[in-house]
Design an enzyme around this catalytic site. Sequence first.
Site, PDB file in Angstrom:
ATOM      1  N   LYS A  48       4.462  -4.915   3.825  1.00  0.00           N
ATOM      2  CA  LYS A  48       4.519  -4.137   2.579  1.00  0.00           C
ATOM      3  C   LYS A  48       5.786  -3.310   2.550  1.00  0.00           C
ATOM      4  CE  LYS A  48       2.263  -0.332   0.292  1.00  0.00           C
ATOM      5  NZ  LYS A  48       1.373   0.782   0.427  1.00  0.00           N
ATOM      6  N   LYS A  78       4.438  -1.531   7.382  1.00  0.00           N
ATOM      7  CA  LYS A  78       4.544  -0.794   6.117  1.00  0.00           C
ATOM      8  C   LYS A  78       5.807   0.062   6.184  1.00  0.00           C
ATOM      9  CE  LYS A  78       2.271   2.514   3.096  1.00  0.00           C
ATOM     10  NZ  LYS A  78       1.081   3.303   2.818  1.00  0.00           N
TER      11      LYS A  78
HETATM   12  C1  PBG Z   1      -1.236   5.160   0.736  1.00  0.00           C
HETATM   13  C2  PBG Z   1      -0.656   3.981   0.042  1.00  0.00           C
HETATM   14  C3  PBG Z   1       0.548   3.863  -0.669  1.00  0.00           C
HETATM   15  C4  PBG Z   1       0.566   2.575  -1.212  1.00  0.00           C
HETATM   16  C5  PBG Z   1      -0.599   1.937  -0.786  1.00  0.00           C
HETATM   17  N1  PBG Z   1      -1.334   2.819  -0.004  1.00  0.00           N
HETATM   18  C6  PBG Z   1       1.611   4.852  -0.969  1.00  0.00           C
HETATM   19  C7  PBG Z   1       2.438   5.430   0.086  1.00  0.00           C
HETATM   20  O1  PBG Z   1       2.367   5.079   1.261  1.00  0.00           O
HETATM   21  O2  PBG Z   1       3.173   6.353  -0.279  1.00  0.00           O
HETATM   22  C8  PBG Z   1       1.647   2.010  -2.083  1.00  0.00           C
HETATM   23  C9  PBG Z   1       1.221   0.935  -3.016  1.00  0.00           C
HETATM   24  C10 PBG Z   1       2.175   0.628  -4.113  1.00  0.00           C
HETATM   25  O3  PBG Z   1       3.286   1.181  -4.234  1.00  0.00           O
HETATM   26  O4  PBG Z   1       1.800  -0.221  -4.936  1.00  0.00           O
HETATM   27  N2  PBG Z   1      -0.594   5.564   1.903  1.00  0.00           N
END
Ligand code: PBG
Length: 341
Positions: free
Chosen positions: A264, A211
Amino acid sequence: MTLLGSRPTTSTSPRVTGFPASRLRRLRGTEAMRQMVRETRLEADDFIYPLFVTHGQDVRQEISSMPGNYQFSIDQLLAEVEETAKLAIPAVLLFGLPASKDEVGSEAYAQDGIVQQAVRAIKAAVPQMLVVTDVCLCEYTSHGHCGIIEGGTVLNDPTLELLVKTAISHAEAGADIIAPSDMMDGRIGAIRRGLDESGFSQVPIMAYSAKYASSFYGPFREAAESAPQFGDRRGYQMDPANGREAMREIALDVEEGADIVMVKPALSYLDIIRRARDEFALPIAAYNVSGEYSLVKAAAKMGWVDEQRMTLEILTSIKRAGADIIITYHAKDAARWLREG
Ligand code: PBG
């Protein structure tokens, strides 16, 4: 004899290569022909549909930067999940908006927290729908970070305890898959142990393994009201410049007990999806995130692009790169378009 040492084929050889014998356009002439040789097929089965759930009654509040997506109260959420099931989309991914936020994100692991209530309601009303829950603290903390803060930094190990509590509370509510998105080190192992010790050894973990600290999460943070109140997430999410490190993240999560691993965002990271597919045997998920969705929606609204064609092309490319599962806000539209042909 090695290939390098072999002689070039002569003109009398039966092996014919190259133009004019080869004409790749032959198999592109009609839709039937193209269908027959198509390598990648998108289907509703590939999708997980993300949903935002909030307290209250009769709430169906559109997210301005993500047209077509809403914050739902549970009653409205159930209608949305029923529609999702009718489109043969097998799974939803839940994010919660708590009634109040505090330093330690208490509602994330409250028995009657909004996500825990929503899971129970969905499993009672639409039992065949797979419910995936995002495990993270950022929507629930007053500072908007994904863990406990001390002296301006996010503490890793004390945060693990809260993530484990959150995961167990989701499993107790009936979640089918637990999806930790916080990027703390060691969380998959900690959550696996916690689930196992609480009688949930059969509940799989989908790890947000690779991520990245991405600008593409902007609209999500409006939707989930989870923007960090100071600093950013670069101290725990990955540097977009790194590819080898993503393979290390995935390898560690696999070792710690992940059942599905995720890359992601998706579009700027198709190379990472491909590497993950080539190096690992377990299912790979890709998250087509909020900013990727909003770009298409905005351009379509301007009349600059064909939304349907662009969306299906994007989703197909994510699958072609190697994703088995695509988490996408386009899921309902795409499933409809695929059904209509
Ligand atoms: C929570 C989370 C996030 C997303 C999914 N889970 C945001 C982040 O990490 O700031 C992003 C999903 C998206 O942008 O569609 N940590």
